[in-house]
Scaffold this motif. Structure first.
Motif, short mmCIF file in Angstrom:
data_model
loop_
_atom_site.label_atom_id
_atom_site.label_comp_id
_atom_site.label_asym_id
_atom_site.label_seq_id
_atom_site.Cartn_x
_atom_site.Cartn_y
_atom_site.Cartn_z
N ALA A 157 2.21 12.38 -35.17
CA ALA A 157 0.78 12.44 -35.48
C ALA A 157 -0.06 13.00 -34.33
O ALA A 157 -1.02 13.72 -34.55
N LEU A 158 0.32 12.65 -33.11
CA LEU A 158 -0.55 12.95 -31.97
C LEU A 158 0.04 13.87 -30.91
O LEU A 158 -0.67 14.30 -30.02
N GLY A 159 1.33 14.13 -30.98
CA GLY A 159 1.97 14.91 -29.93
C GLY A 159 2.39 14.00 -28.78
O GLY A 159 2.12 12.80 -28.78
N THR A 160 3.09 14.58 -27.83
CA THR A 160 3.55 13.80 -26.68
C THR A 160 2.87 14.30 -25.42
O THR A 160 2.59 15.49 -25.27
N TYR A 161 2.61 13.39 -24.54
CA TYR A 161 1.94 13.68 -23.27
C TYR A 161 2.64 12.91 -22.16
O TYR A 161 2.08 11.94 -21.62
N PRO A 162 3.87 13.29 -21.80
CA PRO A 162 4.63 12.50 -20.83
C PRO A 162 3.99 12.41 -19.45
O PRO A 162 4.03 11.36 -18.82
N GLU A 163 3.37 13.49 -18.96
CA GLU A 163 2.73 13.43 -17.65
C GLU A 163 1.52 12.50 -17.67
O GLU A 163 1.28 11.75 -16.73
N GLU A 164 0.78 12.55 -18.75
CA GLU A 164 -0.41 11.71 -18.86
C GLU A 164 -0.01 10.24 -18.97
O GLU A 164 -0.63 9.37 -18.37
N LEU A 165 1.06 9.97 -19.73
CA LEU A 165 1.56 8.61 -19.83
C LEU A 165 2.02 8.11 -18.47
O LEU A 165 1.71 6.98 -18.07
N ALA A 166 2.73 8.95 -17.73
CA ALA A 166 3.18 8.56 -16.39
C ALA A 166 1.98 8.33 -15.47
O ALA A 166 1.97 7.39 -14.67
N LEU B 248 0.83 -1.20 0.00
CA LEU B 248 0.00 0.00 0.00
C LEU B 248 0.87 1.25 0.00
O LEU B 248 0.56 2.21 -0.70
N GLU B 249 1.96 1.24 0.75
CA GLU B 249 2.82 2.41 0.80
C GLU B 249 3.38 2.75 -0.57
O GLU B 249 3.42 3.91 -0.97
N ASP B 250 3.81 1.72 -1.32
CA ASP B 250 4.32 1.95 -2.67
C ASP B 250 3.25 2.56 -3.57
O ASP B 250 3.52 3.44 -4.37
N GLN B 251 2.02 2.10 -3.42
CA GLN B 251 0.93 2.62 -4.23
C GLN B 251 0.66 4.09 -3.91
O GLN B 251 0.35 4.88 -4.80
N GLN B 252 0.79 4.47 -2.67
CA GLN B 252 0.53 5.85 -2.27
C GLN B 252 1.51 6.83 -2.92
O GLN B 252 1.18 7.99 -3.11
N ASN B 253 2.69 6.36 -3.28
CA ASN B 253 3.67 7.23 -3.94
C ASN B 253 3.17 7.71 -5.29
O ASN B 253 3.66 8.71 -5.81
N HIS B 254 2.22 7.01 -5.89
CA HIS B 254 1.72 7.36 -7.22
C HIS B 254 0.54 8.32 -7.17
O HIS B 254 0.20 8.92 -8.18
N TRP B 255 -0.08 8.49 -6.01
CA TRP B 255 -1.29 9.31 -5.93
C TRP B 255 -1.07 10.76 -6.33
O TRP B 255 -1.94 11.33 -7.01
N PRO B 256 0.04 11.43 -5.96
CA PRO B 256 0.19 12.83 -6.39
C PRO B 256 0.17 12.99 -7.91
O PRO B 256 -0.41 13.94 -8.44
N LEU B 257 0.78 12.07 -8.63
CA LEU B 257 0.78 12.13 -10.09
C LEU B 257 -0.62 11.91 -10.64
O LEU B 257 -1.08 12.63 -11.53
N LEU B 258 -1.31 10.93 -10.10
CA LEU B 258 -2.69 10.67 -10.54
C LEU B 258 -3.55 11.90 -10.29
O LEU B 258 -4.33 12.31 -11.14
N ASP B 259 -3.40 12.49 -9.12
CA ASP B 259 -4.18 13.67 -8.75
C ASP B 259 -3.92 14.81 -9.72
O ASP B 259 -4.84 15.49 -10.17
#
Length: 105
Positions: free
Chosen positions: A84-93, A1-12
């Motif tokens: 063709a579509l551009g890049t979206y690095p934050e969205e990919l992450a 769970l702790e590892d998963q919480q590290n991803h929440w700021p990016l998702l937010d």
């Protein structure tokens, strides 16, 4: 769970940008992959397999071209996608973070 919480700021961050209306909504195929692109004489003649099509944020197809983020793509495929579509690095992450937080998603 702790590892998963590290991803929440990016998702937010990605979710908040979407809610602010920072993205255009576009009709997109939803599953661009070599298996769905018909080529004849070196030219694309058709896209097949449209059941994932719909109205999505502008980054959706670009992120989806990453092969569901689980596979490496040939450099030519990545270059074509970016042109063709551009890049979206934050969205990919952010999308990758969803897979790490919800692996069966």
């Amino acid at each position: 769970l702790e590892d998963q919480q590290n991803h929440w700021p990016l998702l937010d961050k990605v979710i908040v940008r979407g809610q602010r209306g920072d993205y255009r909504t576009l009709f997109t195929h939803g599953d661009i992959a070599p298996r769905n692109v018909l080529v004849k004489g070196g030219k694309i003649v058709a896209l097949i397999d449209w059941e994932n099509a719909g109205w999505f944020p502008e980054w959706w197809e670009s992120v989806g071209w990453n092969g569901g983020i689980h596979r490496e793509l040939p450099e030519s495929w990545v270059q074509t996608r970016d042109e063709a579509l551009g890049t979206y690095p934050e969205e990919l992450a952010g999308y990758a973070a969803v897979y790490r937080v919800f692996p069966k998603y």
